[in-house]
Design a protein around this motif. Structure first.
Motif: not given
Ligand code: ATP
Ligand code: ZN
Length: 225
Positions: A134-151
């Motif tokens: 969900l985080t990756t999909q939202w960042l993509k839809s907002e055009g944000v280039d951030a790294k998702v760290v899975v915990l």
């Protein structure tokens, strides 16, 4: 798998949704004989049995046909649905009805000293979460280039530990965020407990039992609203 006549519903064994889930089923007139290990409970009032499991297992149990229905947070269902889509698969489970308890939201939160001025403020940050799809999909839809760290847990201390700059986690009152000097920046999913089922409804006796239970749930929820 062996054909089965009895309907099976999975609920969280122990956690935030357990009591309200069992309370809803009991208001629907379901009575169970609790077995010793309490994982499988035989239905005494109707041919509907109960399975007590971890919430994360519920979508898979439905997809595999082990259970017909489940009560689970929309957040869990949406994450597993989104993960399936990212793998190019079509999930075999779906939300049938919202149930009005277990309300919370999946939100991005930042350390208090970081300003948030729209999604672009997250560019270049490392975001810790147990909801990577969900985080990756939202960042993509907002055009944000951030790294998702899975915990796998304790996400809220990641910024303090230096393993991430921000988090994406469930929030209800905000007390946990505050206790960790974090501030909610933006909500990405509104959640509550939902009734989940298979995308292919059971036929025959089980199908009829499912219709009956859905009607009773409808009745119980309408009385509450
Ligand atoms: P399990 O052992 O079954 O995996 P868990 O630790 O994943 O349990 P809980 O913390 O019991 O799960 O939360 C279950 C659900 O309750 C969440 O998925 C969410 O839908 C809902 N919920 C409501 N408010 C909150 C909150 N403040 N924090 C976390 N979950 C919440
Ligand atoms: Zn869980």
């Amino acid at each position: 798998m062996k054909p089965r006549d009895r309907l099976r519903i999975a609920v969280q064994k122990s956690g935030r949704l357990s009591d309200a889930s069992q309370d809803l089923l009991s208001r629907c007139g379901l009575r169970f004989r609790h077995s010793r290990d309490k994982l499988f409970c035989f239905g005494e009032s109707l041919a509907i049995d109960l399975l007590l499991v971890r919430d994360d297992d519920i979508p898979g149990l439905i997809a595999d046909g082990v259970c017909d229905l489940g009560i689970v947070g929309r957040n869990v269902l949406a994450e597993q649905e989104c993960a399936a889509q990212l793998r190019g698969e079509t999930p075999a489970f779906e939300e049938l009805r919202s149930l009005g308890f277990g309300r919370c939201r999946l939100s991005i939160a930042l350390p208090q000293e970081l300003d948030y001025d729209g999604a672009s403020s997250l560019d270049g940050l490392r975001i810790a979460t147990t909801y990577p799809a969900l985080t990756t999909q939202w960042l993509k839809s907002e055009g944000v280039d951030a790294k998702v760290v899975v915990l796998s847990g304790s996400v809220e201390i990641a910024p303090k530990l230096g393993t991430a700059d921000a988090i994406c986690d469930l929030v209800s009152t905000g007390a946990t965020l505050q206790a960790n000097q974090l501030r909610e920046a933006i909500g990405i999913l509104e959640s509550e407990a939902v009734l989940a089922g298979s995308t292919t409804a059971p036929k025959g006796e089980r199908g009829e039992l499912m219709e009956l239970l859905l009607r009773r749930i409808e009745g119980v929820i309408q009385v509450r609203e």
